[in-house]
Design a protein around this motif. Structure first.
Motif, PDB file in Angstrom:
ATOM      1  N   LYS A  89      -7.880   4.059  -9.995  1.00  0.00           N
ATOM      2  CA  LYS A  89      -6.379   3.611  -9.760  1.00  0.00           C
ATOM      3  C   LYS A  89      -5.503   4.512 -10.333  1.00  0.00           C
ATOM      4  O   LYS A  89      -4.389   5.012  -9.919  1.00  0.00           O
ATOM      5  N   ARG A  90      -5.699   4.953 -11.562  1.00  0.00           N
ATOM      6  CA  ARG A  90      -4.855   6.054 -12.108  1.00  0.00           C
ATOM      7  C   ARG A  90      -4.706   7.292 -11.383  1.00  0.00           C
ATOM      8  O   ARG A  90      -3.383   7.948 -11.031  1.00  0.00           O
ATOM      9  N   ILE A  91      -5.903   7.910 -10.856  1.00  0.00           N
ATOM     10  CA  ILE A  91      -5.814   8.966  -9.926  1.00  0.00           C
ATOM     11  C   ILE A  91      -4.964   8.670  -8.634  1.00  0.00           C
ATOM     12  O   ILE A  91      -3.929   9.441  -8.362  1.00  0.00           O
ATOM     13  N   MET A 150      -2.420   6.483  -8.364  1.00  0.00           N
ATOM     14  CA  MET A 150      -1.182   6.344  -8.553  1.00  0.00           C
ATOM     15  C   MET A 150      -0.398   7.873  -8.828  1.00  0.00           C
ATOM     16  O   MET A 150       0.707   7.995  -8.314  1.00  0.00           O
ATOM     17  N   GLY A 151      -1.183   8.587  -9.312  1.00  0.00           N
ATOM     18  CA  GLY A 151      -0.451  10.132  -9.470  1.00  0.00           C
ATOM     19  C   GLY A 151      -0.587  11.008  -8.150  1.00  0.00           C
ATOM     20  O   GLY A 151       0.532  11.390  -7.842  1.00  0.00           O
ATOM     21  N   SER A 179      -0.057   9.266  -5.391  1.00  0.00           N
ATOM     22  CA  SER A 179       1.054   8.491  -4.542  1.00  0.00           C
ATOM     23  C   SER A 179       2.318   9.077  -4.878  1.00  0.00           C
ATOM     24  O   SER A 179       3.262   9.309  -4.289  1.00  0.00           O
ATOM     25  N   ARG A 180       2.582   9.319  -6.384  1.00  0.00           N
ATOM     26  CA  ARG A 180       3.674  10.027  -6.862  1.00  0.00           C
ATOM     27  C   ARG A 180       3.687  11.291  -6.405  1.00  0.00           C
ATOM     28  O   ARG A 180       4.951  11.832  -5.926  1.00  0.00           O
TER      29      ARG A 180
END
Length: 59
Positions: free
Chosen positions: A2-4, A6-7, A9-10
């Motif tokens: 999820k963190r990857i 989200m990064g 996506s940003r």
């Protein structure tokens, strides 16, 4: 994972060229789909609950 995502996506949202930005988000969507498929196929049992009509589910 999820963190990857989200990064990514940003990062994708900052791409200036429209076609490249769309391609970046399509890549992210493909990665999410692959992760979902792997999680679903690794399950022994599946249970579905539909609480309302999902208009995009018919595609």
């Amino acid at each position: 994972m999820k963190r990857i995502l989200m990064g990514l996506s940003r990062e994708a949202s900052t791409v200036q060229k429209r076609s490249a930005r769309i391609a970046a988000f399509k890549e992210i969507a493909g990665q999410i789909g692959k992760a979902n498929e792997e999680m679903i196929t690794s399950c022994d049992v599946g249970l579905g609950l539909l609480d309302r009509l999902e208009l995009d589910s018919s595609a």
